[in-house]
Write a protein that holds these residues in place. Sequence first.
Motif, PDB file in Angstrom:
ATOM      1  N   LEU A 104       0.817  -1.209   0.000  1.00 48.00           N
ATOM      2  CA  LEU A 104       0.000   0.000   0.000  1.00 48.00           C
ATOM      3  C   LEU A 104       0.851   1.260   0.000  1.00 48.00           C
ATOM      4  N   GLU A 105       2.035   1.207   0.621  1.00 44.24           N
ATOM      5  CA  GLU A 105       2.919   2.370   0.581  1.00 44.24           C
ATOM      6  C   GLU A 105       3.307   2.689  -0.855  1.00 44.24           C
ATOM      7  N   ARG A 106       3.520   1.657  -1.635  1.00 39.14           N
ATOM      8  CA  ARG A 106       3.834   1.876  -3.046  1.00 39.14           C
ATOM      9  C   ARG A 106       2.681   2.594  -3.752  1.00 39.14           C
ATOM     10  N   SER A 107       1.445   2.219  -3.453  1.00 41.64           N
ATOM     11  CA  SER A 107       0.277   2.778  -4.138  1.00 41.64           C
ATOM     12  C   SER A 107      -0.214   4.075  -3.524  1.00 41.64           C
ATOM     13  N   CYS A 108       0.010   4.253  -2.224  1.00 39.43           N
ATOM     14  CA  CYS A 108      -0.568   5.391  -1.509  1.00 39.43           C
ATOM     15  C   CYS A 108       0.458   6.383  -0.995  1.00 39.43           C
ATOM     16  N   GLY A 109       1.730   5.994  -0.948  1.00 44.06           N
ATOM     17  CA  GLY A 109       2.740   6.882  -0.403  1.00 44.06           C
ATOM     18  C   GLY A 109       2.483   7.110   1.078  1.00 44.06           C
ATOM     19  N   VAL A 110       2.577   8.367   1.500  1.00 43.83           N
ATOM     20  CA  VAL A 110       2.366   8.711   2.910  1.00 43.83           C
ATOM     21  C   VAL A 110       0.956   9.216   3.161  1.00 43.83           C
ATOM     22  N   LEU A 111       0.064   9.099   2.185  1.00 34.77           N
ATOM     23  CA  LEU A 111      -1.306   9.549   2.376  1.00 34.77           C
ATOM     24  C   LEU A 111      -1.975   8.709   3.457  1.00 34.77           C
ATOM     25  N   PRO A 112      -2.732   9.346   4.367  1.00 45.77           N
ATOM     26  CA  PRO A 112      -3.416   8.560   5.406  1.00 45.77           C
ATOM     27  C   PRO A 112      -4.481   7.639   4.839  1.00 45.77           C
ATOM     28  N   THR A 113      -5.094   8.047   3.760  1.00 45.27           N
ATOM     29  CA  THR A 113      -6.088   7.214   3.084  1.00 45.27           C
ATOM     30  C   THR A 113      -5.911   7.376   1.577  1.00 45.27           C
ATOM     31  N   CYS A 114      -6.259   6.351   0.846  1.00 48.29           N
ATOM     32  CA  CYS A 114      -6.302   6.458  -0.601  1.00 48.29           C
ATOM     33  C   CYS A 114      -7.302   5.432  -1.099  1.00 48.29           C
ATOM     34  N   GLY A 115      -7.475   5.358  -2.403  1.00 48.48           N
ATOM     35  CA  GLY A 115      -8.516   4.512  -2.946  1.00 48.48           C
ATOM     36  C   GLY A 115      -8.136   3.071  -3.171  1.00 48.48           C
ATOM     37  N   MET A 116      -6.975   2.624  -2.644  1.00 51.67           N
ATOM     38  CA  MET A 116      -6.526   1.245  -2.818  1.00 51.67           C
ATOM     39  C   MET A 116      -6.719   0.452  -1.533  1.00 51.67           C
ATOM     40  N   VAL A 117      -7.054  -0.813  -1.678  1.00 51.78           N
ATOM     41  CA  VAL A 117      -7.155  -1.733  -0.560  1.00 51.78           C
ATOM     42  C   VAL A 117      -6.263  -2.939  -0.834  1.00 51.78           C
ATOM     43  N   PHE A 118      -5.469  -3.334   0.164  1.00 51.57           N
ATOM     44  CA  PHE A 118      -4.675  -4.554   0.059  1.00 51.57           C
ATOM     45  C   PHE A 118      -5.546  -5.718   0.497  1.00 51.57           C
ATOM     46  N   VAL A 119      -5.725  -6.711  -0.392  1.00 51.00           N
ATOM     47  CA  VAL A 119      -6.642  -7.812  -0.106  1.00 51.00           C
ATOM     48  C   VAL A 119      -5.919  -9.113   0.238  1.00 51.00           C
ATOM     49  N   GLY A 120      -4.604  -9.045   0.405  1.00 49.51           N
ATOM     50  CA  GLY A 120      -3.863 -10.215   0.847  1.00 49.51           C
ATOM     51  C   GLY A 120      -3.075 -10.880  -0.261  1.00 49.51           C
ATOM     52  N   PRO A 121      -2.631 -12.093  -0.029  1.00 44.93           N
ATOM     53  CA  PRO A 121      -1.892 -12.844  -1.053  1.00 44.93           C
ATOM     54  C   PRO A 121      -2.780 -13.130  -2.265  1.00 44.93           C
ATOM     55  N   CYS A 122      -2.212 -12.980  -3.443  1.00 45.10           N
ATOM     56  CA  CYS A 122      -3.001 -13.180  -4.666  1.00 45.10           C
ATOM     57  C   CYS A 122      -3.547 -14.601  -4.772  1.00 45.10           C
ATOM     58  N   ASP A 123      -2.825 -15.562  -4.238  1.00 50.10           N
ATOM     59  CA  ASP A 123      -3.284 -16.948  -4.330  1.00 50.10           C
ATOM     60  C   ASP A 123      -4.611 -17.163  -3.618  1.00 50.10           C
ATOM     61  N   LEU A 124      -4.957 -16.268  -2.685  1.00 45.43           N
ATOM     62  CA  LEU A 124      -6.185 -16.432  -1.921  1.00 45.43           C
ATOM     63  C   LEU A 124      -7.350 -15.625  -2.468  1.00 45.43           C
ATOM     64  N   VAL A 125      -7.079 -14.739  -3.413  1.00 43.96           N
ATOM     65  CA  VAL A 125      -8.174 -13.928  -3.963  1.00 43.96           C
ATOM     66  C   VAL A 125      -8.285 -14.033  -5.479  1.00 43.96           C
ATOM     67  N   CYS A 126      -7.364 -14.727  -6.110  1.00 45.04           N
ATOM     68  CA  CYS A 126      -7.349 -14.804  -7.569  1.00 45.04           C
ATOM     69  C   CYS A 126      -7.330 -16.262  -8.032  1.00 45.04           C
ATOM     70  N   SER A 127      -7.943 -16.489  -9.171  1.00 45.96           N
ATOM     71  CA  SER A 127      -7.811 -17.767  -9.872  1.00 45.96           C
ATOM     72  C   SER A 127      -7.046 -17.518 -11.163  1.00 45.96           C
ATOM     73  N   LYS A 128      -6.446 -18.568 -11.718  1.00 40.74           N
ATOM     74  CA  LYS A 128      -5.618 -18.427 -12.914  1.00 40.74           C
ATOM     75  C   LYS A 128      -6.169 -19.291 -14.036  1.00 40.74           C
ATOM     76  N   ASP A 129      -6.035 -18.778 -15.271  1.00 37.06           N
ATOM     77  CA  ASP A 129      -6.390 -19.587 -16.420  1.00 37.06           C
ATOM     78  C   ASP A 129      -5.175 -20.405 -16.857  1.00 37.06           C
ATOM     79  N   ALA A 130      -5.300 -21.115 -17.958  1.00 34.35           N
ATOM     80  CA  ALA A 130      -4.226 -22.002 -18.404  1.00 34.35           C
ATOM     81  C   ALA A 130      -2.934 -21.251 -18.706  1.00 34.35           C
TER      82      ALA A 130
END
Length: 256
Positions: A183-209
Amino acid sequence: MAPIGANGLKPGDFWATENRAALRALGGAPLVAAGDVLVATPLLGTAGGRSVLDYLVRCALPLDHVVYATDGEAFYGEFGFAPAWTGRALDTSEQRWVSACMFQHLNGSGQHVDILLDGRHPALEFSRDEEPFSEFVVKDATTYGNAFLPGAVVGFTCSNPDLASALSALSSTCPLDLGLLVLERSCGVLPTCGMVFVGPCDLVCSKDAAGHQTCHTLPLVGPLLAPLLGPAYSETIRTELRDSDILPLYPGCGLL
Protein backbone atom coordinates in the motif's frame (compact mmCIF):
# COMPACT_ATOMS: atom_id res chain seq x y z
CA MET A 1 6.79 -2.87 -28.14
CA ALA A 2 7.83 -4.30 -24.79
CA PRO A 3 5.13 -3.79 -22.12
CA ILE A 4 7.63 -2.17 -19.77
CA GLY A 5 6.71 1.02 -17.93
CA ALA A 6 8.56 3.41 -15.65
CA ASN A 7 6.43 3.86 -12.57
CA GLY A 8 6.76 7.44 -11.45
CA LEU A 9 3.16 8.53 -10.85
CA LYS A 10 2.94 10.24 -7.45
CA PRO A 11 0.09 8.94 -5.27
CA GLY A 12 -0.59 12.45 -4.00
CA ASP A 13 -1.32 13.57 -7.56
CA PHE A 14 -3.42 10.57 -8.54
CA TRP A 15 -5.56 10.43 -5.40
CA ALA A 16 -6.15 14.20 -5.17
CA THR A 17 -9.92 14.74 -5.04
CA GLU A 18 -9.97 17.22 -7.91
CA ASN A 19 -7.85 14.98 -10.14
CA ARG A 20 -9.99 11.93 -9.46
CA ALA A 21 -13.11 13.91 -10.37
CA ALA A 22 -11.49 15.14 -13.59
CA LEU A 23 -10.42 11.60 -14.51
CA ARG A 24 -13.95 10.28 -14.02
CA ALA A 25 -15.36 13.05 -16.20
CA LEU A 26 -12.88 12.24 -18.98
CA GLY A 27 -13.93 8.61 -19.07
CA GLY A 28 -17.53 9.48 -19.89
CA ALA A 29 -16.81 11.10 -23.26
CA PRO A 30 -14.30 10.92 -26.14
CA LEU A 31 -10.79 11.93 -25.10
CA VAL A 32 -10.20 14.01 -28.22
CA ALA A 33 -12.32 16.99 -29.24
CA ALA A 34 -11.05 17.63 -32.79
CA GLY A 35 -8.06 16.34 -34.68
CA ASP A 36 -5.55 15.22 -32.09
CA VAL A 37 -6.42 17.93 -29.55
CA LEU A 38 -7.49 16.80 -26.09
CA VAL A 39 -10.85 17.83 -24.69
CA ALA A 40 -10.79 20.53 -22.04
CA THR A 41 -10.02 19.07 -18.61
CA PRO A 42 -9.00 20.51 -15.23
CA LEU A 43 -6.08 18.06 -15.27
CA LEU A 44 -4.29 20.48 -17.61
CA GLY A 45 -4.44 23.23 -14.98
CA THR A 46 -1.77 21.91 -12.59
CA ALA A 47 1.54 20.08 -12.77
CA GLY A 48 0.11 17.19 -10.76
CA GLY A 49 -2.93 16.99 -13.01
CA ARG A 50 -0.75 16.93 -16.13
CA SER A 51 1.25 14.08 -14.63
CA VAL A 52 -1.96 12.10 -14.11
CA LEU A 53 -3.00 12.89 -17.68
CA ASP A 54 0.43 11.82 -18.96
CA TYR A 55 0.09 8.36 -17.41
CA LEU A 56 -3.56 8.16 -18.43
CA VAL A 57 -2.68 8.66 -22.09
CA ARG A 58 0.27 6.27 -21.81
CA CYS A 59 -2.02 3.53 -20.51
CA ALA A 60 -4.97 4.17 -22.82
CA LEU A 61 -3.49 4.88 -26.24
CA PRO A 62 -1.07 2.82 -28.35
CA LEU A 63 2.54 3.69 -28.99
CA ASP A 64 1.98 5.36 -32.34
CA HIS A 65 -0.63 7.81 -31.05
CA VAL A 66 0.07 11.37 -29.85
CA VAL A 67 -2.51 13.86 -28.58
CA TYR A 68 -2.00 17.51 -27.73
CA ALA A 69 -3.19 20.02 -25.19
CA THR A 70 -4.41 23.35 -26.52
CA ASP A 71 -1.05 24.88 -25.55
CA GLY A 72 0.74 22.36 -27.77
CA GLU A 73 2.09 20.01 -25.09
CA ALA A 74 2.23 16.47 -26.42
CA PHE A 75 1.00 13.40 -24.56
CA TYR A 76 2.19 10.07 -25.93
CA GLY A 77 0.46 6.71 -25.98
CA GLU A 78 2.37 3.63 -24.94
CA PHE A 79 0.34 0.55 -23.97
CA GLY A 80 -2.98 0.81 -25.82
CA PHE A 81 -5.55 -0.50 -23.33
CA ALA A 82 -8.27 1.76 -24.78
CA PRO A 83 -7.35 2.94 -28.31
CA ALA A 84 -10.99 3.68 -29.21
CA TRP A 85 -11.25 6.29 -26.46
CA THR A 86 -10.31 9.02 -28.93
CA GLY A 87 -13.73 8.66 -30.57
CA ARG A 88 -16.10 7.51 -27.82
CA ALA A 89 -16.47 7.10 -24.06
CA LEU A 90 -14.70 4.24 -22.32
CA ASP A 91 -16.66 1.04 -21.76
CA THR A 92 -16.42 -0.73 -18.40
CA SER A 93 -13.73 -3.19 -19.44
CA GLU A 94 -11.56 -0.38 -20.84
CA GLN A 95 -12.02 1.60 -17.64
CA ARG A 96 -10.78 -1.38 -15.67
CA TRP A 97 -7.75 -2.00 -17.90
CA VAL A 98 -6.68 1.64 -17.86
CA SER A 99 -7.21 1.76 -14.09
CA ALA A 100 -5.12 -1.36 -13.44
CA CYS A 101 -2.35 0.11 -15.58
CA MET A 102 -2.37 3.41 -13.69
CA PHE A 103 -2.47 1.67 -10.31
CA GLN A 104 0.68 -0.23 -11.27
CA HIS A 105 2.47 2.99 -12.16
CA LEU A 106 1.85 4.53 -8.73
CA ASN A 107 5.09 4.90 -6.82
CA GLY A 108 5.08 6.19 -3.26
CA SER A 109 8.79 5.56 -2.75
CA GLY A 110 9.98 8.15 -5.26
CA GLN A 111 12.43 5.57 -6.61
CA HIS A 112 11.44 5.09 -10.24
CA VAL A 113 12.08 1.60 -11.56
CA ASP A 114 11.11 -0.34 -14.66
CA ILE A 115 8.08 -2.60 -14.35
CA LEU A 116 7.07 -5.36 -16.74
CA LEU A 117 3.29 -5.56 -17.09
CA ASP A 118 1.67 -8.96 -17.52
CA GLY A 119 -1.99 -9.85 -18.14
CA ARG A 120 -4.42 -11.33 -20.64
CA HIS A 121 -4.89 -8.14 -22.71
CA PRO A 122 -3.49 -8.28 -26.28
CA ALA A 123 -1.38 -5.20 -25.48
CA LEU A 124 0.59 -7.33 -23.02
CA GLU A 125 1.53 -10.19 -25.31
CA PHE A 126 5.27 -10.88 -25.47
CA SER A 127 7.73 -13.72 -25.73
CA ARG A 128 9.63 -14.73 -22.61
CA ASP A 129 12.55 -15.79 -24.77
CA GLU A 130 13.29 -12.23 -25.85
CA GLU A 131 15.41 -9.62 -24.13
CA PRO A 132 14.95 -7.75 -21.89
CA PHE A 133 12.06 -9.80 -20.51
CA SER A 134 14.34 -12.41 -18.98
CA GLU A 135 15.68 -9.75 -16.59
CA PHE A 136 12.30 -9.43 -14.86
CA VAL A 137 12.27 -12.35 -12.47
CA VAL A 138 10.22 -11.24 -9.44
CA LYS A 139 6.42 -11.18 -9.60
CA ASP A 140 5.47 -8.59 -7.00
CA ALA A 141 1.89 -7.30 -7.04
CA THR A 142 -1.35 -7.52 -9.01
CA THR A 143 -3.73 -4.57 -9.31
CA TYR A 144 -7.33 -4.25 -10.45
CA GLY A 145 -10.39 -2.06 -9.97
CA ASN A 146 -12.03 0.95 -11.61
CA ALA A 147 -10.74 4.46 -10.92
CA PHE A 148 -13.51 5.93 -13.08
CA LEU A 149 -16.14 5.10 -10.47
CA PRO A 150 -17.00 7.31 -7.49
CA GLY A 151 -16.41 6.07 -3.99
CA ALA A 152 -13.72 5.83 -1.35
CA VAL A 153 -12.37 2.51 -2.64
CA VAL A 154 -11.80 2.05 -6.38
CA GLY A 155 -8.73 -0.18 -6.53
CA PHE A 156 -7.38 -3.40 -5.11
CA THR A 157 -3.92 -4.93 -4.88
CA CYS A 158 -2.61 -8.31 -3.81
CA SER A 159 0.91 -9.64 -3.35
CA ASN A 160 2.36 -12.53 -5.28
CA PRO A 161 4.43 -15.18 -3.45
CA ASP A 162 7.61 -14.10 -5.22
CA LEU A 163 7.58 -10.75 -3.42
CA ALA A 164 7.71 -12.15 0.10
CA SER A 165 10.43 -14.66 -0.73
CA ALA A 166 12.52 -12.11 -2.62
CA LEU A 167 12.29 -9.54 0.18
CA SER A 168 13.14 -12.10 2.85
CA ALA A 169 16.23 -13.09 0.88
CA LEU A 170 17.42 -9.49 0.74
CA SER A 171 16.27 -7.97 4.00
CA SER A 172 15.80 -8.72 7.68
CA THR A 173 13.96 -5.49 8.49
CA CYS A 174 10.73 -5.75 6.47
CA PRO A 175 7.43 -5.05 8.25
CA LEU A 176 5.62 -8.19 9.34
CA ASP A 177 2.57 -6.95 7.44
CA LEU A 178 3.48 -7.13 3.75
CA GLY A 179 0.31 -5.18 2.97
CA LEU A 180 1.87 -2.07 4.49
CA LEU A 181 4.67 -2.20 1.93
CA VAL A 182 2.35 -2.81 -1.01
CA LEU A 183 0.00 0.00 0.00
CA GLU A 184 2.92 2.37 0.58
CA ARG A 185 3.83 1.88 -3.05
CA SER A 186 0.28 2.78 -4.14
CA CYS A 187 -0.57 5.39 -1.51
CA GLY A 188 2.74 6.88 -0.40
CA VAL A 189 2.37 8.71 2.91
CA LEU A 190 -1.31 9.55 2.38
CA PRO A 191 -3.42 8.56 5.41
CA THR A 192 -6.09 7.21 3.08
CA CYS A 193 -6.30 6.46 -0.60
CA GLY A 194 -8.52 4.51 -2.95
CA MET A 195 -6.53 1.25 -2.82
CA VAL A 196 -7.15 -1.73 -0.56
CA PHE A 197 -4.68 -4.55 0.06
CA VAL A 198 -6.64 -7.81 -0.11
CA GLY A 199 -3.86 -10.22 0.85
CA PRO A 200 -1.89 -12.84 -1.05
CA CYS A 201 -3.00 -13.18 -4.67
CA ASP A 202 -3.28 -16.95 -4.33
CA LEU A 203 -6.18 -16.43 -1.92
CA VAL A 204 -8.17 -13.93 -3.96
CA CYS A 205 -7.35 -14.80 -7.57
CA SER A 206 -7.81 -17.77 -9.87
CA LYS A 207 -5.62 -18.43 -12.91
CA ASP A 208 -6.39 -19.59 -16.42
CA ALA A 209 -4.23 -22.00 -18.40
CA ALA A 210 -1.87 -19.18 -19.40
CA GLY A 211 -1.45 -18.05 -15.79
CA HIS A 212 -3.53 -14.89 -16.16
CA GLN A 213 -5.44 -13.90 -13.05
CA THR A 214 -9.11 -13.20 -12.36
CA CYS A 215 -9.32 -11.56 -8.95
CA HIS A 216 -11.95 -10.77 -6.35
CA THR A 217 -12.30 -8.08 -3.71
CA LEU A 218 -12.53 -10.31 -0.65
CA PRO A 219 -9.51 -11.88 1.07
CA LEU A 220 -9.27 -15.52 2.07
CA VAL A 221 -12.70 -16.69 0.87
CA GLY A 222 -12.66 -14.57 -2.27
CA PRO A 223 -12.49 -17.29 -4.94
CA LEU A 224 -15.28 -19.22 -3.20
CA LEU A 225 -17.77 -16.57 -2.11
CA ALA A 226 -16.90 -13.35 -3.91
CA PRO A 227 -18.94 -14.22 -7.03
CA LEU A 228 -22.01 -14.11 -4.77
CA LEU A 229 -21.07 -10.85 -3.08
CA GLY A 230 -19.31 -8.68 -5.64
CA PRO A 231 -17.69 -8.44 -9.08
CA ALA A 232 -14.79 -10.49 -10.32
CA TYR A 233 -12.10 -8.65 -12.28
CA SER A 234 -10.55 -10.37 -15.28
CA GLU A 235 -8.87 -7.05 -16.16
CA THR A 236 -5.91 -7.56 -13.84
CA ILE A 237 -2.28 -6.56 -14.32
CA ARG A 238 0.64 -8.18 -12.55
CA THR A 239 4.01 -6.48 -12.42
CA GLU A 240 7.36 -8.17 -12.55
CA LEU A 241 10.61 -6.57 -11.41
CA ARG A 242 14.33 -6.98 -11.77
CA ASP A 243 15.67 -8.34 -8.50
CA SER A 244 17.91 -5.27 -8.19
CA ASP A 245 14.83 -3.02 -8.15
CA ILE A 246 12.89 -4.68 -5.34
CA LEU A 247 14.34 -2.71 -2.43
CA PRO A 248 14.23 0.67 -4.20
CA LEU A 249 10.52 0.13 -4.86
CA TYR A 250 9.85 -1.15 -1.33
CA PRO A 251 12.09 1.10 0.80
CA GLY A 252 10.47 -0.07 4.06
CA CYS A 253 12.96 -2.94 3.92
CA GLY A 254 16.68 -2.63 4.39
CA LEU A 255 19.65 -4.62 3.15
CA LEU A 256 20.78 -7.66 5.09
